[in-house]
Design an enzyme around this catalytic site. Structure first.
Site, PDB file in Angstrom:
ATOM      1  N   ASN A 130       6.377 -24.036  41.397  1.00  9.85           N
ATOM      2  CA  ASN A 130       6.850 -23.514  42.688  1.00  9.85           C
ATOM      3  C   ASN A 130       5.707 -23.036  43.568  1.00  9.85           C
ATOM      4  O   ASN A 130       4.675 -22.578  43.066  1.00  9.85           O
ATOM      5  CB  ASN A 130       7.851 -22.375  42.466  1.00  9.85           C
ATOM      6  CG  ASN A 130       9.143 -22.877  41.838  1.00  9.85           C
ATOM      7  OD1 ASN A 130       9.278 -24.067  41.559  1.00  9.85           O
ATOM      8  ND2 ASN A 130      10.081 -21.983  41.606  1.00  9.85           N
ATOM      9  N   LEU A 131       5.942 -23.100  44.877  1.00 16.18           N
ATOM     10  CA  LEU A 131       4.918 -22.700  45.843  1.00 16.18           C
ATOM     11  C   LEU A 131       4.362 -21.309  45.521  1.00 16.18           C
ATOM     12  O   LEU A 131       3.158 -21.071  45.554  1.00 16.18           O
ATOM     13  CB  LEU A 131       5.544 -22.718  47.244  1.00 16.18           C
ATOM     14  CG  LEU A 131       4.629 -22.301  48.381  1.00 16.18           C
ATOM     15  CD1 LEU A 131       3.446 -23.241  48.483  1.00 16.18           C
ATOM     16  CD2 LEU A 131       5.397 -22.283  49.705  1.00 16.18           C
ATOM     17  N   LYS A 132       5.268 -20.413  45.184  1.00 12.95           N
ATOM     18  CA  LYS A 132       4.889 -19.026  44.889  1.00 12.95           C
ATOM     19  C   LYS A 132       3.836 -18.955  43.782  1.00 12.95           C
ATOM     20  O   LYS A 132       2.941 -18.122  43.820  1.00 12.95           O
ATOM     21  CB  LYS A 132       6.156 -18.267  44.476  1.00 12.95           C
ATOM     22  CG  LYS A 132       5.963 -16.802  44.253  1.00 12.95           C
ATOM     23  CD  LYS A 132       7.315 -16.133  44.053  1.00 12.95           C
ATOM     24  CE  LYS A 132       7.883 -16.487  42.690  1.00 12.95           C
ATOM     25  NZ  LYS A 132       9.084 -15.751  42.324  1.00 12.95           N
ATOM     26  N   GLY A 133       3.951 -19.843  42.793  1.00 11.21           N
ATOM     27  CA  GLY A 133       2.935 -19.944  41.755  1.00 11.21           C
ATOM     28  C   GLY A 133       2.846 -18.750  40.841  1.00 11.21           C
ATOM     29  O   GLY A 133       3.861 -18.149  40.493  1.00 11.21           O
ATOM     30  N   TYR A 134       1.622 -18.374  40.479  1.00 15.15           N
ATOM     31  CA  TYR A 134       1.431 -17.378  39.421  1.00 15.15           C
ATOM     32  C   TYR A 134       0.151 -16.602  39.684  1.00 15.15           C
ATOM     33  O   TYR A 134      -0.912 -17.205  39.880  1.00 15.15           O
ATOM     34  CB  TYR A 134       1.345 -18.134  38.086  1.00 15.15           C
ATOM     35  CG  TYR A 134       1.348 -17.270  36.861  1.00 15.15           C
ATOM     36  CD1 TYR A 134       2.376 -16.349  36.639  1.00 15.15           C
ATOM     37  CD2 TYR A 134       0.348 -17.379  35.905  1.00 15.15           C
ATOM     38  CE1 TYR A 134       2.389 -15.567  35.496  1.00 15.15           C
ATOM     39  CE2 TYR A 134       0.355 -16.610  34.756  1.00 15.15           C
ATOM     40  CZ  TYR A 134       1.377 -15.705  34.561  1.00 15.15           C
ATOM     41  OH  TYR A 134       1.388 -14.935  33.438  1.00 15.15           O
TER      42      TYR A 134
END
Ligand code: B12
Length: 251
Positions: A130-134
């Site tokens: 996901n764009l949000k990532g980590y």
């Protein structure tokens, strides 16, 4: 002067260098009692720990006792003899990956991912895709060079494989968190078998990840790579673009 570490005989460190102390915890299916405590001490001795100590124990529920113990590990490891399994690669940054993909692959890289079987844990695959990532790192959705499909969690292997075929995926990405009764091994193996049965194994990169997944296990199960705790999306992306570029170069 501080003592230096003997890398030919590395032992665990707790209080001071070379004390070999280890903390371990486990549950015994016996009632909370002094006899239970004795059983834990004897068991730790049989495991090979010297001077085992119970530092905490409590009843979990009727008939079950939980222990926290210390013990001295008498084994050591020659660290100088060890090598990684060839997976200590130099990771590229997001910008380097984009440039590399543009130059060496030259088209959108399609990836399809999911947490499969009955596994409901979606945070790992979301972190990768996901764009949000980590931890401030974009997931692959945020890369220009990737086209991503995240099918979510509890996805049957058959659905994941069908989607991968439908969109012409370059890579299938599987997340597995629950390892009780070796469920992850079953799910991971089934996916490889399905891809092979569809005659697509040669066309697709297969990568998996999860807290108890290792690159060794992944390879053993027929994957191209496995990732564990501490993985960031650019680690996965580096692996995929390099692997794909070498496949493109090989024709
Ligand atoms: C959140 C959580 C849940 C949530 C999940 C919500 C969701 N939408 O995901 C809920 C409450 C639903 C849940 C349910 C259960 N859970 Co749970 N859960 C957790 C918890 C607290 C955090 C997991 C997490 O999100 N970690 C954060 C992510 C980022 O880490 P990660 O998954 O490891 O991912 C990283 C890497 O592994 C890797 N990675 C992961 N996947 C992939 C994929 C690819 C392709 C790549 C490249 C990398 C990669 O990259 C990620 C980033 O670095 C853990 C305990 C813990 N503190 O870890 C227990 C834990 C995972 N759960 C556990 C259990 C047992 C369960 C249940 C069975 C409990 C029950 N009896 O009902 C159910 C299972 C339901 C099911 N059918 O799957 C156990 C698993 C034990 C085991 N080894 O099997 C744990 C360890 C708790 C424990 N100590 O017992 N859980």
């Amino acid at each position: 002067m501080p003592r230096s570490v003997d890398l030919t005989a590395v032992v665990p460190y707790a209080d001071h260098l070379d004390d070999g102390l280890v903390q371990l915890s486990f549950t015994l299916p016996v009632p909370y009692s002094l006899a239970a405590r004795k059983a834990a001490l004897e068991l730790a001795g049989k495991m090979g720990f010297e001077d085992p100590e119970v530092v905490h124990y409590q009843q979990l529920t009727d008939g079950y006792t939980y222990f926290v113990m210390y013990g001295r590990c008498v084994q050591s490891i020659d660290f100088t003899e060890l090598q990684g399994d060839g997976f200590d690669i130099e990771y590229m940054s997001e910008e380097e990956i984009e440039r590399f993909a543009e130059e060496q692959v030259g088209r959108a890289i399609v990836v399809v991912g999911a947490s499969t079987g009955s596994d409901t844990h979606s945070v790992g695959i979301d972190a990768m895709l996901n764009l949000k990532g980590y931890h401030g790192h974009h997931g692959l959705e945020g890369y220009r060079s990737f086209r991503t499909y995240n099918l979510g969690s509890q996805v049957p292997n058959s659905v994941l494989v069908a989607k991968a075929i439908e969109v012409g995926a370059d890579a299938i990405l599987v997340s597995q968190t629950v390892t009780q009764q070796n469920l992850h091994v079953h799910n991971l193996t089934e996916l490889v078998e399905m891809v092979e049965a569809e005659g697509r194994r040669g066309e697709m990169i297969l990568a998996c990840g999860g807290p108890r997944v290792s690159n060794e296990l992944a390879k053993e199960l027929g994957y191209d790579a496995g990732f564990s705790k501490g993985t960031y999306p650019h680690h996965l992306a580096t692996f995929i673009v390099r692997e794909l570029a070498s496949r493109v170069a090989a024709g």
